[in-house]
Design a protein around this motif. Structure first.
Motif, PDB file in Angstrom:
ATOM      1  N   ASN A 214    -149.432   7.182 -34.894  1.00 47.90           N
ATOM      2  CA  ASN A 214    -149.156   7.734 -33.556  1.00 47.90           C
ATOM      3  C   ASN A 214    -147.868   6.970 -33.018  1.00 47.90           C
ATOM      4  O   ASN A 214    -147.297   5.987 -33.577  1.00 47.90           O
ATOM      5  N   ASP A 215    -147.701   7.546 -31.824  1.00 46.51           N
ATOM      6  CA  ASP A 215    -146.645   6.847 -31.004  1.00 46.51           C
ATOM      7  C   ASP A 215    -145.187   6.981 -31.397  1.00 46.51           C
ATOM      8  O   ASP A 215    -144.432   5.982 -31.296  1.00 46.51           O
ATOM      9  N   GLY A 216    -145.075   8.129 -32.282  1.00 46.33           N
ATOM     10  CA  GLY A 216    -143.727   8.322 -33.166  1.00 46.33           C
ATOM     11  C   GLY A 216    -143.492   7.118 -34.058  1.00 46.33           C
ATOM     12  O   GLY A 216    -142.230   6.878 -34.441  1.00 46.33           O
ATOM     13  N   GLN A 217    -144.353   6.584 -34.424  1.00 52.51           N
ATOM     14  CA  GLN A 217    -144.057   5.335 -35.376  1.00 52.51           C
ATOM     15  C   GLN A 217    -144.353   5.520 -36.984  1.00 52.51           C
ATOM     16  O   GLN A 217    -145.339   6.481 -36.963  1.00 52.51           O
ATOM     17  N   ALA A 218    -143.939   4.840 -37.640  1.00 51.36           N
ATOM     18  CA  ALA A 218    -144.051   5.115 -39.309  1.00 51.36           C
ATOM     19  C   ALA A 218    -144.572   3.716 -39.762  1.00 51.36           C
ATOM     20  O   ALA A 218    -143.931   2.742 -39.332  1.00 51.36           O
ATOM     21  N   CYS A 219    -145.737   3.636 -40.392  1.00 53.27           N
ATOM     22  CA  CYS A 219    -146.143   2.366 -40.894  1.00 53.27           C
ATOM     23  C   CYS A 219    -145.416   2.354 -42.318  1.00 53.27           C
ATOM     24  O   CYS A 219    -145.697   3.091 -43.099  1.00 53.27           O
ATOM     25  N   VAL A 220    -144.571   1.336 -42.482  1.00 57.09           N
ATOM     26  CA  VAL A 220    -144.044   1.154 -43.769  1.00 57.09           C
ATOM     27  C   VAL A 220    -144.510  -0.276 -44.565  1.00 57.09           C
ATOM     28  O   VAL A 220    -144.453  -1.336 -43.705  1.00 57.09           O
ATOM     29  N   PHE A 221    -144.992   0.001 -45.666  1.00 59.18           N
ATOM     30  CA  PHE A 221    -145.696  -1.002 -46.390  1.00 59.18           C
ATOM     31  C   PHE A 221    -144.823  -1.453 -47.559  1.00 59.18           C
ATOM     32  O   PHE A 221    -144.386  -0.523 -48.270  1.00 59.18           O
ATOM     33  N   ALA A 222    -144.800  -2.777 -47.870  1.00 61.64           N
ATOM     34  CA  ALA A 222    -144.301  -3.126 -49.199  1.00 61.64           C
ATOM     35  C   ALA A 222    -145.506  -3.572 -49.900  1.00 61.64           C
ATOM     36  O   ALA A 222    -146.053  -4.615 -49.601  1.00 61.64           O
ATOM     37  N   GLY A 223    -145.708  -3.454 -51.296  1.00 64.09           N
ATOM     38  CA  GLY A 223    -146.932  -3.744 -52.116  1.00 64.09           C
ATOM     39  C   GLY A 223    -146.309  -4.784 -53.150  1.00 64.09           C
ATOM     40  O   GLY A 223    -145.450  -4.207 -53.815  1.00 64.09           O
ATOM     41  N   LEU A 224    -146.963  -5.400 -53.807  1.00 57.30           N
ATOM     42  CA  LEU A 224    -146.699  -6.238 -54.829  1.00 57.30           C
ATOM     43  C   LEU A 224    -147.994  -7.088 -55.421  1.00 57.30           C
ATOM     44  O   LEU A 224    -148.835  -7.302 -54.664  1.00 57.30           O
ATOM     45  N   PRO A 225    -147.741  -7.419 -56.530  1.00 55.21           N
ATOM     46  CA  PRO A 225    -148.744  -8.192 -57.072  1.00 55.21           C
ATOM     47  C   PRO A 225    -149.190  -9.407 -56.470  1.00 55.21           C
ATOM     48  O   PRO A 225    -148.374 -10.023 -55.960  1.00 55.21           O
ATOM     49  N   ALA A 226    -150.282  -9.805 -56.115  1.00 50.89           N
ATOM     50  CA  ALA A 226    -150.990 -10.867 -55.399  1.00 50.89           C
ATOM     51  C   ALA A 226    -150.177 -12.215 -55.956  1.00 50.89           C
ATOM     52  O   ALA A 226    -149.879 -13.051 -55.131  1.00 50.89           O
ATOM     53  N   PRO A 227    -150.298 -12.334 -57.111  1.00 46.58           N
ATOM     54  CA  PRO A 227    -149.616 -13.579 -57.791  1.00 46.58           C
ATOM     55  C   PRO A 227    -148.058 -13.677 -57.073  1.00 46.58           C
ATOM     56  O   PRO A 227    -147.542 -14.938 -56.992  1.00 46.58           O
ATOM     57  N   ARG A 228    -147.298 -12.499 -57.262  1.00 51.06           N
ATOM     58  CA  ARG A 228    -146.074 -12.658 -57.071  1.00 51.06           C
ATOM     59  C   ARG A 228    -145.751 -12.718 -55.413  1.00 51.06           C
ATOM     60  O   ARG A 228    -144.879 -13.452 -54.938  1.00 51.06           O
ATOM     61  N   PHE A 229    -146.632 -12.181 -54.467  1.00 51.48           N
ATOM     62  CA  PHE A 229    -146.854 -12.476 -53.116  1.00 51.48           C
ATOM     63  C   PHE A 229    -146.733 -13.965 -53.001  1.00 51.48           C
ATOM     64  O   PHE A 229    -145.838 -14.833 -52.224  1.00 51.48           O
ATOM     65  N   ALA A 230    -147.912 -14.592 -53.622  1.00 50.61           N
ATOM     66  CA  ALA A 230    -148.001 -16.305 -53.430  1.00 50.61           C
ATOM     67  C   ALA A 230    -146.767 -16.991 -53.925  1.00 50.61           C
ATOM     68  O   ALA A 230    -146.588 -17.800 -53.260  1.00 50.61           O
ATOM     69  N   ALA A 231    -146.115 -16.376 -54.870  1.00 53.61           N
ATOM     70  CA  ALA A 231    -144.947 -17.180 -55.425  1.00 53.61           C
ATOM     71  C   ALA A 231    -143.797 -17.172 -54.853  1.00 53.61           C
ATOM     72  O   ALA A 231    -142.889 -18.028 -54.666  1.00 53.61           O
ATOM     73  N   GLU A 232    -143.388 -15.974 -54.192  1.00 51.10           N
ATOM     74  CA  GLU A 232    -142.342 -15.527 -53.386  1.00 51.10           C
ATOM     75  C   GLU A 232    -142.263 -15.611 -52.038  1.00 51.10           C
ATOM     76  O   GLU A 232    -141.150 -15.639 -51.459  1.00 51.10           O
ATOM     77  N   VAL A 233    -143.274 -15.934 -51.267  1.00 49.67           N
ATOM     78  CA  VAL A 233    -143.467 -15.624 -49.685  1.00 49.67           C
ATOM     79  C   VAL A 233    -142.481 -16.564 -49.318  1.00 49.67           C
ATOM     80  O   VAL A 233    -141.850 -16.635 -48.485  1.00 49.67           O
ATOM     81  N   ARG A 234    -143.072 -17.861 -49.542  1.00 48.44           N
ATOM     82  CA  ARG A 234    -142.391 -19.115 -49.268  1.00 48.44           C
ATOM     83  C   ARG A 234    -141.943 -19.385 -47.792  1.00 48.44           C
ATOM     84  O   ARG A 234    -140.613 -19.541 -47.200  1.00 48.44           O
ATOM     85  N   GLY A 235    -142.744 -18.632 -46.800  1.00 51.88           N
ATOM     86  CA  GLY A 235    -142.706 -18.870 -45.369  1.00 51.88           C
ATOM     87  C   GLY A 235    -141.707 -17.740 -44.874  1.00 51.88           C
ATOM     88  O   GLY A 235    -141.274 -17.912 -43.726  1.00 51.88           O
TER      89      GLY A 235
END
Ligand SMILES: Cc1cc2nc3c(=O)[nH]c(=O)nc-3n(C[C@H](O)[C@H](O)[C@H](O)COP(=O)(O)OP(=O)(O)OC[C@H]3O[C@@H](n4cnc5c(N)ncnc54)[C@H](O)[C@@H]3O)c2cc1C
Length: 381
Positions: A214-235
């Motif tokens: 809605n509202d002229g927007q597009a939801c854009v997601f980036a998906g990655l394996p949960a362990p990669r997220f935990a290792a790489e997010v670092r704040g």
């Protein structure tokens, strides 16, 4: 104490849809939710054909369209060495798919439930289930925002209270299946981003989706394996988001070159599960009973489907079928539809595939979703 035929805990896709259908069957229904009306929740919004077709059948799709939700008429699948675009063909009463914001979809369902006669109460947190001498669940205990005790008696308590379901825990629902894979997801809303329709990108170690809402927007997601997220997010959520999107979409032909939205949302991932769907005096719908990885973009469709299956079971029980047989049939139908999908999604969100492998899995998922549409729309009971 108030008495109802059914008390539903949770007033989002699963709970509001269940309340709507049961109230339309003439049952006295109450729905309680600890949240506030119209609150947002984590979602990338994409409805599949089964969910869209159910909204159409219930007379609610027009309201989703009237809220300015764009019609999705094509889907792009991008793999490591090839891509294909598929048109959404008219079938099962719908000729397009939709991805409504939850601030749009959930109130539409709640308003329809209210119009059908259900009593909806926000700001009530359920704190216990009541039982009779045989152990059968007979109602709920809760508290409203002013701290007042809320007590409701019911022939059936429906847990539509999400993946950490309190009702499931208190009722003692068994976990019958658990997945191994889990995809984390980081997403945000982009304004003025042109898309083909749904766009899905698959690369080793990462995925992405562009979903017009809605509202002229597009939801854009980036998906990655949960362990990669935990290792790489670092704040640095924004850095991880940019990195995965670039890696997976290559910038989507320059369309993602702009600065990403400042407000990003993250989900760290959690393996899927399926729980026992009913017991004496209780039943579970939506994520409370069956939770599948968000990379499937199928959770809301699951929730709407379960509402339909449970409503059929409640109607059969009301018409004199022994309650055990009616609700066992509810679980049998749910499991027959979800077992193949659960196994496929678990492999997709494990990120162990290569290009041909993900293509194969998506074809299998497409075929399982066609079987789902047939199962929920072929018969009206
Ligand atoms: C990051 C992410 C992206 C997703 N993207 C998609 C997508 O693109 N497409 C899709 O189909 N699905 C998607 N999903 C899945 C989808 O959001 C869920 O499947 C769906 O929200 C389940 O709906 P539900 O009604 O079962 O539960 P919920 O939406 O979790 O609602 C449960 C409700 O119960 C209430 N509640 C909980 N406990 C209590 C209590 N004790 N007392 C009173 N109220 C209570 C809560 O306040 C809440 O409002 C996504 C999920 C995530 C996490």
């Amino acid at each position: 104490m108030q008495r109802f035929d059914v008390v539903v805990v949770g007033a989002r896709v699963a709970g509001a849809a269940t309340a709507l259908l049961l109230a339309r069957q003439g049952l006295r229904v109450a729905v309680v939710d600890r949240a506030r009306r119209g609150d947002d929740t984590n979602s990338t919004h994409a409805l599949m054909r089964g969910g869209t077709a159910l909204l159409q059948r219930w007379g609610l799709l027009d309201r989703v369209v009237a809220a300015g939700t764009p019609a999705i008429r094509q889907t792009l699948f991008s793999y490591p060495h090839e891509s294909s675009t598929v048109s959404i063909k008219p079938a099962a009463g719908v000729d397009a798919l939709y991805a409504p914001r939850r601030t749009v979809l959930d109130p539409i369902l709640v308003d329809a439930a209210t119009a059908a006669g259900a009593e909806v109460r926000y700001g009530v947190a359920v704190t216990d289930l009541t039982r009779d001498a045989t152990g059968r669940v007979t109602g709920i205990l809760g508290r409203d925002r002013a701290g007042r005790v809320v007590e409701m008696a019911a022939g059936l308590v429906v847990g539509a209270d999400g993946r950490d379901s309190f009702v499931a825990r208190r009722a003692g629902a068994r976990t019958e299946r658990t997945g191994a894979g889990a995809s984390a997801c980081v997403y945000g809303y982009w304004s003025g981003l042109p898309t083909i329709g749904y766009e899905w990108y698959y690369r080793p170690g990462g995925t992405a989706g562009l979903i017009p809402t809605n509202d002229g927007q597009a939801c854009v997601f980036a998906g990655l394996p949960a362990p990669r997220f935990a290792a790489e997010v670092r704040g640095d959520l924004a850095g991880l988001y940019r990195r995965v999107l670039k890696e997976v979409t290559g910038g989507a032909d320059g369309r993602l070159a702009a600065e990403p939205p400042r407000r990003l949302r993250a989900f760290p991932g959690r393996p899927g599960f399926s729980r026992q769907a009913w017991g004496p005096g209780w039943a579970l719908v939506g994520d409370a009973g069956y939770y599948v990885d968000p990379l499937s973009t199928h959770g809301m469709t699951d929730a709407l489907r379960d509402a339909q299956l449970l409503a059929w079971a409640a109607a059969a029980a009301h018409d004199g079928e022994p309650e055990g047989a009616a609700y066992a049939d509810f679980q049998r139908r749910r499991d027959a539809i979800t077992e193949p999908m659960f196994a496929i999604v678990d492999q997709i969100c494990s990120y162990t595939w290569d290009g041909p492998g993900i293509r194969r899995l998506l074809l299998q998922m497409s075929s399982a979703m066609s079987d789902e549409v047939e199962a929920i729309l072929a018969a009206d009971a």
